[in-house]
Write a protein that holds these residues in place. Structure first.
Motif, PDB file in Angstrom:
ATOM      1  N   ARG A  49       3.900  82.357  21.476  1.00 36.56           N
ATOM      2  CA  ARG A  49       4.084  82.349  22.925  1.00 36.56           C
ATOM      3  C   ARG A  49       2.231  82.367  23.899  1.00 36.56           C
ATOM      4  NH1 ARG A  49       5.656  87.126  21.733  1.00 36.56           N
ATOM      5  NH2 ARG A  49       4.166  88.953  22.210  1.00 36.56           N
ATOM      6  N   PHE A  50       2.772  81.610  25.504  1.00 35.71           N
ATOM      7  CA  PHE A  50       1.516  82.063  26.197  1.00 35.71           C
ATOM      8  C   PHE A  50       1.682  83.609  26.816  1.00 35.71           C
ATOM      9  CE2 PHE A  50       1.422  77.822  24.860  1.00 35.71           C
ATOM     10  CZ  PHE A  50       0.239  77.449  23.660  1.00 35.71           C
ATOM     11  N   GLU A  51       0.800  84.260  26.840  1.00 29.74           N
ATOM     12  CA  GLU A  51       1.184  85.241  27.689  1.00 29.74           C
ATOM     13  C   GLU A  51      -0.297  85.656  28.493  1.00 29.74           C
ATOM     14  OE1 GLU A  51       1.418  89.252  25.768  1.00 29.74           O
ATOM     15  OE2 GLU A  51       3.395  88.627  25.098  1.00 29.74           O
ATOM     16  N   THR A  52       0.205  86.232  30.011  1.00 26.65           N
ATOM     17  CA  THR A  52      -0.747  86.660  31.040  1.00 26.65           C
ATOM     18  C   THR A  52      -1.074  87.885  31.371  1.00 26.65           C
ATOM     19  OG1 THR A  52       0.535  84.914  32.024  1.00 26.65           O
ATOM     20  CG2 THR A  52      -0.977  86.709  33.350  1.00 26.65           C
ATOM     21  N   VAL A  53      -2.239  88.430  30.761  1.00 25.53           N
ATOM     22  CA  VAL A  53      -2.190  89.921  30.556  1.00 25.53           C
ATOM     23  C   VAL A  53      -2.683  90.383  31.738  1.00 25.53           C
ATOM     24  CG1 VAL A  53      -3.755  91.772  28.994  1.00 25.53           C
ATOM     25  CG2 VAL A  53      -3.087  89.381  28.201  1.00 25.53           C
ATOM     26  N   LEU A  54      -1.761  91.742  32.230  1.00 28.56           N
ATOM     27  CA  LEU A  54      -2.447  92.155  33.059  1.00 28.56           C
ATOM     28  C   LEU A  54      -3.416  93.606  33.873  1.00 28.56           C
ATOM     29  CD1 LEU A  54       1.322  91.320  34.558  1.00 28.56           C
ATOM     30  CD2 LEU A  54      -0.911  90.115  35.240  1.00 28.56           C
ATOM     31  N   ASP A  55      -3.781  93.990  34.348  1.00 27.14           N
ATOM     32  CA  ASP A  55      -3.717  95.065  34.265  1.00 27.14           C
ATOM     33  C   ASP A  55      -2.707  96.066  34.529  1.00 27.14           C
ATOM     34  OD1 ASP A  55      -5.237  97.175  35.034  1.00 27.14           O
ATOM     35  OD2 ASP A  55      -7.294  96.511  35.641  1.00 27.14           O
ATOM     36  N   PRO A  56      -2.856  97.406  34.219  1.00 26.27           N
ATOM     37  CA  PRO A  56      -1.734  97.816  34.055  1.00 26.27           C
ATOM     38  C   PRO A  56      -1.849  99.200  35.078  1.00 26.27           C
ATOM     39  CG  PRO A  56      -2.482  97.641  31.579  1.00 26.27           C
ATOM     40  CD  PRO A  56      -3.052  97.452  32.741  1.00 26.27           C
ATOM     41  N   ALA A  57      -2.607  99.129  35.375  1.00 24.89           N
ATOM     42  CA  ALA A  57      -3.427 100.671  36.625  1.00 24.89           C
ATOM     43  C   ALA A  57      -3.125  99.892  37.975  1.00 24.89           C
ATOM     44  CB  ALA A  57      -4.529 100.948  35.829  1.00 24.89           C
ATOM     45  N   ARG A  58      -3.961  98.555  38.294  1.00 22.07           N
ATOM     46  CA  ARG A  58      -3.686  97.522  39.330  1.00 22.07           C
ATOM     47  C   ARG A  58      -2.464  97.820  39.650  1.00 22.07           C
ATOM     48  NH1 ARG A  58      -8.094  95.305  40.644  1.00 22.07           N
ATOM     49  NH2 ARG A  58      -7.262  94.692  42.545  1.00 22.07           N
TER      50      ARG A  58
ATOM     51  N   ILE B   8       5.492  85.267  41.295  1.00 18.44           N
ATOM     52  CA  ILE B   8       4.110  85.111  40.248  1.00 18.44           C
ATOM     53  C   ILE B   8       3.781  85.389  38.756  1.00 18.44           C
ATOM     54  CG2 ILE B   8       1.724  84.494  40.749  1.00 18.44           C
ATOM     55  CD1 ILE B   8       1.904  84.044  43.486  1.00 18.44           C
ATOM     56  N   ILE B   9       3.768  87.736  39.000  1.00 18.41           N
ATOM     57  CA  ILE B   9       2.980  87.818  38.401  1.00 18.41           C
ATOM     58  C   ILE B   9       4.517  87.912  37.207  1.00 18.41           C
ATOM     59  CG2 ILE B   9       2.876  90.305  37.096  1.00 18.41           C
ATOM     60  CD1 ILE B   9       0.916  90.265  39.526  1.00 18.41           C
ATOM     61  N   LYS B  10       5.574  88.259  37.398  1.00 19.28           N
ATOM     62  CA  LYS B  10       6.693  87.834  36.571  1.00 19.28           C
ATOM     63  C   LYS B  10       7.144  86.714  35.640  1.00 19.28           C
ATOM     64  CE  LYS B  10       9.277  91.475  39.040  1.00 19.28           C
ATOM     65  NZ  LYS B  10      10.235  91.656  39.701  1.00 19.28           N
ATOM     66  N   LEU B  11       6.812  85.565  36.298  1.00 23.40           N
ATOM     67  CA  LEU B  11       7.178  84.513  36.118  1.00 23.40           C
ATOM     68  C   LEU B  11       6.179  84.103  34.895  1.00 23.40           C
ATOM     69  CD1 LEU B  11       8.489  82.664  38.883  1.00 23.40           C
ATOM     70  CD2 LEU B  11       9.615  82.994  37.036  1.00 23.40           C
ATOM     71  N   LEU B  12       4.922  84.332  34.710  1.00 19.98           N
ATOM     72  CA  LEU B  12       3.471  83.791  34.533  1.00 19.98           C
ATOM     73  C   LEU B  12       3.330  84.950  33.438  1.00 19.98           C
ATOM     74  CD1 LEU B  12       0.235  83.218  36.915  1.00 19.98           C
ATOM     75  CD2 LEU B  12       1.912  81.614  35.691  1.00 19.98           C
ATOM     76  N   MET B  13       3.526  86.311  33.643  1.00 15.66           N
ATOM     77  CA  MET B  13       3.376  87.584  31.850  1.00 15.66           C
ATOM     78  C   MET B  13       4.773  86.496  30.932  1.00 15.66           C
ATOM     79  SD  MET B  13       4.540  91.066  33.169  1.00 15.66           S
ATOM     80  CE  MET B  13       6.328  90.650  32.332  1.00 15.66           C
ATOM     81  N   GLN B  14       5.586  85.921  31.077  1.00 15.94           N
ATOM     82  CA  GLN B  14       6.311  84.483  29.897  1.00 15.94           C
ATOM     83  C   GLN B  14       6.091  83.655  29.706  1.00 15.94           C
ATOM     84  OE1 GLN B  14      10.574  85.500  31.495  1.00 15.94           O
ATOM     85  NE2 GLN B  14       9.948  86.467  33.188  1.00 15.94           N
ATOM     86  N   ASP B  15       4.496  82.663  30.183  1.00 15.42           N
ATOM     87  CA  ASP B  15       4.690  81.185  30.394  1.00 15.42           C
ATOM     88  C   ASP B  15       3.291  81.580  30.930  1.00 15.42           C
ATOM     89  OD1 ASP B  15       4.633  78.931  29.471  1.00 15.42           O
ATOM     90  OD2 ASP B  15       5.553  77.901  30.029  1.00 15.42           O
ATOM     91  N   ALA B  16       2.203  81.811  30.490  1.00 16.98           N
ATOM     92  CA  ALA B  16       1.301  81.419  30.675  1.00 16.98           C
ATOM     93  C   ALA B  16       0.825  80.455  31.296  1.00 16.98           C
ATOM     94  CB  ALA B  16      -0.300  82.136  29.961  1.00 16.98           C
ATOM     95  N   ARG B  17       1.148  79.114  30.315  1.00 19.47           N
ATOM     96  CA  ARG B  17       0.810  77.589  31.063  1.00 19.47           C
ATOM     97  C   ARG B  17       1.876  76.986  31.853  1.00 19.47           C
ATOM     98  NH1 ARG B  17      -2.761  75.120  27.746  1.00 19.47           N
ATOM     99  NH2 ARG B  17      -1.957  73.284  28.180  1.00 19.47           N
ATOM    100  N   MET B  18       2.581  78.182  32.420  1.00 21.02           N
ATOM    101  CA  MET B  18       3.559  77.063  33.834  1.00 21.02           C
ATOM    102  C   MET B  18       2.337  77.034  34.555  1.00 21.02           C
ATOM    103  SD  MET B  18       6.359  79.010  36.169  1.00 21.02           S
ATOM    104  CE  MET B  18       7.691  79.644  34.642  1.00 21.02           C
ATOM    105  N   LYS B  19       2.884  75.479  35.258  1.00 25.86           N
ATOM    106  CA  LYS B  19       2.284  74.292  36.111  1.00 25.86           C
ATOM    107  C   LYS B  19       2.759  75.344  37.148  1.00 25.86           C
ATOM    108  CE  LYS B  19       2.624  69.927  33.092  1.00 25.86           C
ATOM    109  NZ  LYS B  19       1.358  70.864  32.137  1.00 25.86           N
TER     110      LYS B  19
END
Lengths: 152, 152
Positions: A49-58, B8-19
């Motif tokens: 899958r493609f994942e967005t990595v966030l800063d947990p502390a933020r 935004i973060i919740k959606l991108l977390m699951q699919d970083a390639r979302m348009k």
DNA sequence: ACTGAAAGTCTTCCCCG
DNA sequence: CGGGGAAGACTTTCAGT
């Protein structure tokens, strides 16, 4: 899996949002051929899958912990694992060799939340004989990127 | 960070390639405004990076281990941490409370490689008084996704 | 900070080798 | 499996509010 796929994987590991056309230039293929290859890698399950990595502390997730869990008897295993999958604060669950059975990685907001997770969400499950909690004071490195080396 | 950014973060977390256009529909904004917001989140460091998650086993990385490390004296800390950052097989490094000082997560191909990493790459560093290795037999859950709950 | 339109770019589909 | 072209979709920029 050939060397072209390895190149694709290495580039995508670092930037999951890279455009096919950019990727194509890097590996020396046309954009459609590149897109095909990535789709195939996904179908084969090599790319999960493609994942967005966030800063947990933020985001208020300041506390992390490893919780080692010992299970009493094998019949408790399946319900335990099923429940673990459902718990959002449990980021990782590994079956490990040695003194304990499972090692969980947890992220949460504060010590009260951690207490709730361990006491009410984990210890309350059937068959848990023992837990051992180790608090993370600082995370110095954290990545899912595999150590794909130049020779790969 | 408002509720729109959380969406935004919740959606991108699951699919970083979302348009952006798809994301825009989900949150009820125009595409340019959505792209702006994501860029801002990246500049603020709330979004760290976009990562492609691979299947370690399919790439020959069948072995995982946690290595607990104890450091002798504080002056050894900085060179140790610097070296850890450079070691590709060390995926995670946490400073933990308790008996040990650091907990590392390692992924590699086989036991010989693990032996090399622990003996030659880690134990050979100055000031390491003790290591304790725990082999991962099976990984049942592994994600970097924060437990962002509906109320967030 | 957001919208809408225009311009430019990228992706996708399809056919051919 | 890969190339190239055409059609359509998407992103980006910009003016306006």
């Amino acid at each position: 899996m050939n060397s072209l796929d390895m190149k694709i994987i290495k580039l995508l590991m670092q930037d999951a949002r890279m455009k096919w056309s950019t990727l194509a230039k890097h590996i020396g293929l046309s954009a459609p051929a590149t897109a095909d290859r990535v789709n195939r890698l996904q179908e084969q399950g090599i790319i999960r899958r493609f994942e967005t990595v966030l800063d947990p502390a933020r985001l208020g997730y300041d506390l992390g912990a490893f919780v080692a869990v010992s299970l009493e008897r094998p019949e408790h295993r399946d319900p335990f694992l099923q429940r673990i999958q459902e718990l959002p604060h449990v980021l990782e669950c590994h079956h490990v060799a040695g003194e304990d059975d499972y090692l969980l990685k947890i992220r949460c907001r504060n010590t009260e939340e951690l207490d709730d997770i361990i006491t009410n969400q984990i210890k309350s499950l059937h068959g848990i004989s023992r837990t051992k909690t180790t608090i993370i004071m600082r995370t110095l490195k954290e990545s899912t990127a595999l150590p794909l080396l130049p020779e790969d």
